[in-house]
Design an enzyme around this catalytic site. Structure first.
Site, PDB file in Angstrom:
ATOM      1  CG  HIS A  68       0.143 -21.620 -13.633  1.00 37.09           C
ATOM      2  ND1 HIS A  68      -0.708 -22.482 -14.291  1.00 37.09           N
ATOM      3  CD2 HIS A  68      -0.391 -20.377 -13.790  1.00 37.09           C
ATOM      4  CE1 HIS A  68      -1.709 -21.804 -14.828  1.00 37.09           C
ATOM      5  NE2 HIS A  68      -1.538 -20.516 -14.537  1.00 37.09           N
ATOM      6  CG  PHE A  69       3.442 -22.903  -6.946  1.00 33.35           C
ATOM      7  CD1 PHE A  69       3.750 -21.681  -7.506  1.00 33.35           C
ATOM      8  CD2 PHE A  69       3.023 -22.923  -5.626  1.00 33.35           C
ATOM      9  CE1 PHE A  69       3.649 -20.484  -6.780  1.00 33.35           C
ATOM     10  CE2 PHE A  69       2.930 -21.746  -4.877  1.00 33.35           C
ATOM     11  CZ  PHE A  69       3.239 -20.532  -5.456  1.00 33.35           C
ATOM     12  NE  ARG A  70       5.005 -23.376 -14.951  1.00 25.31           N
ATOM     13  CZ  ARG A  70       4.116 -22.913 -15.824  1.00 25.31           C
ATOM     14  NH1 ARG A  70       2.991 -23.571 -16.013  1.00 25.31           N
ATOM     15  NH2 ARG A  70       4.342 -21.807 -16.495  1.00 25.31           N
ATOM     16  CG  ASN A 100      -1.539 -25.356 -16.339  1.00 22.62           C
ATOM     17  OD1 ASN A 100      -1.648 -25.070 -15.153  1.00 22.62           O
ATOM     18  ND2 ASN A 100      -1.037 -24.526 -17.219  1.00 22.62           N
ATOM     19  CG  HIS A 185      -6.912 -19.257 -20.301  1.00 22.70           C
ATOM     20  ND1 HIS A 185      -5.584 -19.055 -20.011  1.00 22.70           N
ATOM     21  CD2 HIS A 185      -7.077 -18.800 -21.575  1.00 22.70           C
ATOM     22  CE1 HIS A 185      -4.981 -18.499 -21.044  1.00 22.70           C
ATOM     23  NE2 HIS A 185      -5.871 -18.347 -22.011  1.00 22.70           N
ATOM     24  CG  ASP A 309      -1.455 -16.279 -15.154  1.00 19.73           C
ATOM     25  OD1 ASP A 309      -1.398 -17.482 -14.837  1.00 19.73           O
ATOM     26  OD2 ASP A 309      -1.538 -15.887 -16.331  1.00 19.73           O
ATOM     27  CG  HIS A 313       7.732 -20.779 -19.032  1.00 19.93           C
ATOM     28  ND1 HIS A 313       7.234 -22.061 -19.198  1.00 19.93           N
ATOM     29  CD2 HIS A 313       6.654 -19.947 -19.141  1.00 19.93           C
ATOM     30  CE1 HIS A 313       5.930 -22.000 -19.418  1.00 19.93           C
ATOM     31  NE2 HIS A 313       5.551 -20.729 -19.379  1.00 19.93           N
TER      32      HIS A 313
END
Length: 444
Positions: A68-70, A100, A185, A309, A313
């Site tokens: 997840h590189f946001r 996401n 998921h 994964d 944060h």
């Protein structure tokens, strides 16, 4: 007069999913051009560059199939540039990035925008998952065939972001629509809602009580039934329970399996006592019997891939009181070091490591030219020193979040070079050829 090869790698030990051998590797135009033995005298005449890999083990380029590189929308935590920089510094040559984000990757426009953001800005090659939702099932057949797309991702249980398909009807509609292997998921959203009060304020150790074993097992059981009814292949992400592994072992014809280094390395209650909310992720770290079951499943070839994964944060966010603290931890840069350390401890072979980090991803997802060292494939390689011992330190980490649950851990076996399509990107802890990333091509 041009030479036969752009570069020639000499003296290293090439490891594959089948074995290891000392072999020289010739590269031309970003692809493997020849595998063999070249004398020192002819090497210089044949290649513009000769790389001495004596004493190093060379792996097919490591592929992390869950990060997840946001970007877009959550750039304070990570972006495609910083996440991919962390990847190559840890020996990873290609990634599958998750949908996401804000906005989520659920439309053709969002996919095209991400590919544009990654092209010649990311440091490794990449592909993006499209998020499956109750509203876009009809468009998924076109979306999953777009350039740079590795497949469809479905969240059956709520996690970071607002992508959620909780009910069997919605999951079934997505499975009916798609052709390629979809990733899931797998947590039961209805049970999560029923048990929400089990997540006690300030007590992160209740995270695996709230998101309990049955939450995972009931969802995976439902998912298997839905996939079999639809006649489709599925990829079940970050498995955490012994019971799920038993179900998946009986359904290998339709289901592939991922585990994470975190779940193979950490165990409750110790991780929550030591790390607090920095050990919080979904599905959660569980007690040691489950960790032992994951290792047993890995030994029995029930596990197909190891994915990090990577879900960063900020420190400030993670320091919030549970359950207001977000779930997820960084991992793309430590994936390979952790697995090398487990290998040094005798928990898996070098051949199994290659299968889990490159070859099986190629087998499952159908790369056109990655995942295996053979003439004509992209010249993606990861160079490791199996005898090097190094400590994970904050100044080595490249993720924007600036922390790792493994800071301070001493690791045996360390990535010392990353090559993407014939270009050395990381070499001896330095970023030497930045921003060469391109979308991965798929044969399927």
């Amino acid at each position: 007069m041009s030479k036969n090869f752009d570069s020639l790698i000499k003296g290293g030990t090439l490891a594959t999913h089948q074995g290891s051998e000392t072999v020289d590797i010739a590269i031309k135009d970003g692809q493997f051009a020849a595998l063999g033995s070249f004398s020192d005298s002819e090497a210089g005449a044949l290649a513009d560059e000769v790389i001495d890999a004596t004493g190093l083990t060379i792996l097919p380029g490591v592929i992390d199939t869950q990060v997840h590189f946001r970007e877009p929308g959550l750039g304070a935590k990570e972006d495609l540039e910083s996440g991919s920089r962390a990847a190559v510094m840890g020996g990873v040559t290609a990634v599958f990035e998750m949908p996401n984000t804000k906005p989520p990757t659920t439309t053709a426009e969002a996919v095209a925008e991400k590919v544009s953001l990654g092209q010649d800005r990311m440091h490794c090659d990449f592909a993006f998952y499209v998020g499956g939702t109750p509203d876009n099932a009809e468009t998924l057949p076109e979306l999953e065939q777009m350039t740079g797309v590795c497949g469809v991702k479905v969240f059956m249980g709520s996690s970071t972001g607002n992508l959620l398909v909780a009910d069997d009807e919605g999951v079934g509609r997505i499975l009916k629509a798609i052709k390629r292997r979809a990733a899931f998921h797998s947590e039961d959203e209805f049970r999560l809602r029923e048990r929400r009060e089990e997540a006690q304020l300030g007590k992160v150790e209740t995270h695996p009580v709230w998101r309990d074993v049955e939450t995972a097992v009931s969802s995976t059981r439902r998912l298997i039934n839905l996939a079999r009814t639809a006649g489709k292949q599925i990829h079940v992400l970050h498995i955490t329970t012994e019971e799920e592994m038993m179900i998946l072992a009986a359904n290998r014809d339709i289901a592939s399996v991922e585990v994470t280094p975190q779940h193979l390395t950490l165990a409750a209650p110790d991780c929550y006592q030591r790390l607090g909310t920095f050990a919080q992720m979904n599905p959660p770290i569980r007690e040691s019997r489950h960790r032992a079951a994951l290792w047993k499943a890995l030994e029995q070839n029930i596990v197909d891939v190891v994915g990090s994964d990577h879900a960063p944060h900020t420190l400030e966010e993670k320091q919030s009181a549970y359950p207001h603290s977000p779930s997820g931890m960084p991992g793309v840069q430590t994936l390979l070091p952790l697995m090398l350390n487990h290998m040094a401890e005798g928990k898996l072979s070098l051949q199994k490591l290659v299968a889990l980090t490159s070859y099986n991803a190629h087998r499952l997802f159908g790369f056109a030219a990655k995942g295996e060292v053979k003439v004509g494939n992209d010249a993606d390689l990861t160079f490791v020193d199996l005898n090097k011992t190094q400590t994970v330190t904050e100044d080595w980490l490249e993720s924007k979040c600036g922390w790792s649950p493994f800071t301070g851990d001493e690791i045996k076996g360390w990535p010392v070079g990353t090559m993407v399509r014939g270009k050395r990107v990381m070499w001896e802890a330095e970023l030497v050829t930045p921003s060469t990333g391109r979308p991965i091509a798929f044969a399927l």
